[in-house]
Design a protein around this motif. Sequence first.
Motif, PDB file in Angstrom:
ATOM      1  N   THR A  28      26.957  34.502  27.021  1.00 14.20           N
ATOM      2  CA  THR A  28      26.940  36.165  27.575  1.00 14.20           C
ATOM      3  C   THR A  28      27.683  37.005  27.971  1.00 14.20           C
ATOM      4  O   THR A  28      26.526  38.216  27.883  1.00 14.20           O
ATOM      5  CB  THR A  28      27.101  35.419  29.117  1.00 14.20           C
ATOM      6  N   TRP A  29      29.014  36.623  27.811  1.00 10.77           N
ATOM      7  CA  TRP A  29      29.668  37.887  27.771  1.00 10.77           C
ATOM      8  C   TRP A  29      30.363  38.447  27.037  1.00 10.77           C
ATOM      9  O   TRP A  29      30.523  39.740  26.805  1.00 10.77           O
ATOM     10  CB  TRP A  29      31.233  37.826  28.973  1.00 10.77           C
ATOM     11  N   GLY A  84      32.378  28.257  41.086  1.00 12.03           N
ATOM     12  CA  GLY A  84      32.819  29.324  40.082  1.00 12.03           C
ATOM     13  C   GLY A  84      32.089  30.217  39.093  1.00 12.03           C
ATOM     14  O   GLY A  84      31.851  31.292  38.946  1.00 12.03           O
ATOM     15  N   ILE A  85      31.284  28.535  38.928  1.00  9.54           N
ATOM     16  CA  ILE A  85      30.806  29.211  37.433  1.00  9.54           C
ATOM     17  C   ILE A  85      29.296  29.719  38.551  1.00  9.54           C
ATOM     18  O   ILE A  85      28.823  30.841  38.029  1.00  9.54           O
ATOM     19  CB  ILE A  85      30.436  28.175  36.449  1.00  9.54           C
ATOM     20  N   LEU A 125      33.845  34.226  35.499  1.00  9.16           N
ATOM     21  CA  LEU A 125      33.138  32.910  33.937  1.00  9.16           C
ATOM     22  C   LEU A 125      34.346  32.640  33.096  1.00  9.16           C
ATOM     23  O   LEU A 125      34.098  31.173  33.004  1.00  9.16           O
ATOM     24  CB  LEU A 125      32.090  33.931  33.064  1.00  9.16           C
ATOM     25  N   GLU A 126      35.071  33.877  33.051  1.00  5.46           N
ATOM     26  CA  GLU A 126      35.932  33.879  32.159  1.00  5.46           C
ATOM     27  C   GLU A 126      37.322  32.959  32.236  1.00  5.46           C
ATOM     28  O   GLU A 126      37.919  32.165  31.664  1.00  5.46           O
ATOM     29  CB  GLU A 126      36.378  34.992  31.699  1.00  5.46           C
ATOM     30  N   VAL A 127      37.877  32.688  33.817  1.00  3.27           N
ATOM     31  CA  VAL A 127      38.642  32.145  34.221  1.00  3.27           C
ATOM     32  C   VAL A 127      37.958  30.589  34.320  1.00  3.27           C
ATOM     33  O   VAL A 127      38.840  29.663  33.868  1.00  3.27           O
ATOM     34  CB  VAL A 127      39.150  32.617  35.767  1.00  3.27           C
ATOM     35  N   SER A 357      45.149  30.559  34.694  1.00  8.88           N
ATOM     36  CA  SER A 357      44.656  31.294  34.167  1.00  8.88           C
ATOM     37  C   SER A 357      44.155  32.362  34.795  1.00  8.88           C
ATOM     38  O   SER A 357      43.045  33.104  34.279  1.00  8.88           O
ATOM     39  CB  SER A 357      42.961  29.341  34.366  1.00  8.88           C
ATOM     40  N   GLY A 358      43.961  31.855  36.012  1.00  8.92           N
ATOM     41  CA  GLY A 358      43.622  33.794  36.456  1.00  8.92           C
ATOM     42  C   GLY A 358      44.115  34.405  36.443  1.00  8.92           C
ATOM     43  O   GLY A 358      43.722  35.940  36.221  1.00  8.92           O
ATOM     44  N   LEU A 359      45.625  34.154  36.497  1.00 11.45           N
ATOM     45  CA  LEU A 359      46.435  35.380  36.017  1.00 11.45           C
ATOM     46  C   LEU A 359      46.639  35.658  35.152  1.00 11.45           C
ATOM     47  O   LEU A 359      46.728  36.627  34.424  1.00 11.45           O
ATOM     48  CB  LEU A 359      48.200  34.598  36.035  1.00 11.45           C
ATOM     49  N   ILE A 360      46.151  34.638  33.369  1.00 13.15           N
ATOM     50  CA  ILE A 360      46.088  35.273  32.096  1.00 13.15           C
ATOM     51  C   ILE A 360      44.627  35.831  32.290  1.00 13.15           C
ATOM     52  O   ILE A 360      44.437  36.919  30.875  1.00 13.15           O
ATOM     53  CB  ILE A 360      46.386  34.224  31.220  1.00 13.15           C
TER      54      ILE A 360
END
Length: 452
Positions: A28-29, A84-85, A125-127, A357-360
């Motif tokens: 998707t992304w 979150g998704i 979505l990435e997180v 995960s959010g930081l990366i």
Amino acid sequence: MDSGVTGSELSRKQWAFAFALVTSLFFTWGFAYGLLDVLNAHFQTIFGIDKTKSTLLQLAYFGAYLVYAPVASVFMERYGYKKGIHMGLSFYSLGAIFFWPSAVYRAYGGFVGCTFVIGCGLSCLEVAANSYISVLGSPKYAAARLNFSQGFQGVASFAGPMIASRWFFQGKNATSLATVQWVYLAVAGLGIVLNVLFYFCKLPEITQDALAQEMHEVGLTNDDDPFWKQYRCIFGWVAQTAYVGAQVAVASLAVNYLTEQGVGIDKSLASQLFSYCQITFTVGRFVGVVLLNWVDPALMLSFYSIACCAFSLGVTFGPGLSGVGCLFALFFFESICYPVIFTLGTKNLGRHTKRGSGLIVMGVGGGAWFPPAAGSIADRDTTAHSYIVPFAGYCAMAIYAIGIAVDQARKGGFRFRTIDEIAQKRAQMGREKDGSDSDLDKKGSEEFVESV
């Protein structure tokens, strides 16, 4: 399931279902990212804007990661991966739907705003997806799993623009916004369908508490320290920012570079060769899946990052076809870097997993400021010499990778093969327990003999 599980506690059927469903998000992304460069060129024609102004789309897209990824991680800490998704897919569809009125009113600012909303959705979505795939099973194969899932992002990133440029932005459509409306209406529809699928599907919730408990049972207490002391993750963010910035800079200037090498490559052929570079990148990612099943991720990232440094210098100073060859090699060695940095940076974070995960993922924001720096050098000097900017990014990534490999060697000896630290610790504890039980039995037998 309410109390949460770890990936290793899922049945094979549950694991396969969750893995397939979350992997669909990567396509998707990848499709949305792939359309950015096509839209840039299309909007330059439609609105008569210069290249600098057209890059506002990139600034909005990558800037959204910098702004929204931390928000997404806090949201998922509280409400879990599945919600979150849902939030990410909702933003994704909402931003895509509003491309329609932006096209009707021919508002370039509207397109930039919609791209920012889509970027917020995709950062969410990435997180969720990167983190979920990383913890969905044995840590030993986390890098291989994430490379496999991200391989589908690579497929979409070259399939999207290929489809759009061939069927939607050719002929009379080259000067029309009508096709943009329909393309993004389809994108919004895809987001809505996925949102409905995730709503009705039972996605096992892998909680931070369960991950922390699994670590603590074998004596790993990395997450006892506060988040700001998780240096592996914090420096991982620096490495990810540098890598993504370098990757986006390389891709954004590739067509210009190919046409300026003096080997008879025109713009049409350069665009075709660029699509082959993207295919090389995707093939490299699937090759990486195979290698990462055996080779230690930190060691492999060290080798790949050094190769990126070398080939970026080859692109900068290599004449003619040798420079073109170095560009293809550079795309190949870029392939595993993002997912491996992510898994190394979030490894054994326990209760800090979602925040880490959010930081990366915030590191994707590097794509907002590396390309302008490279573009500035390209305008003042040559496109080839602008590749010194990506070289700097690869150097930062190499320092991180080599640092992790050295730290591992210092603590547990040099490792070539990938290992599951939790399983290894558990086996070691089992052997120690068996040894202590044997000593007790031996002592009991000696006491019995003495009493007789």
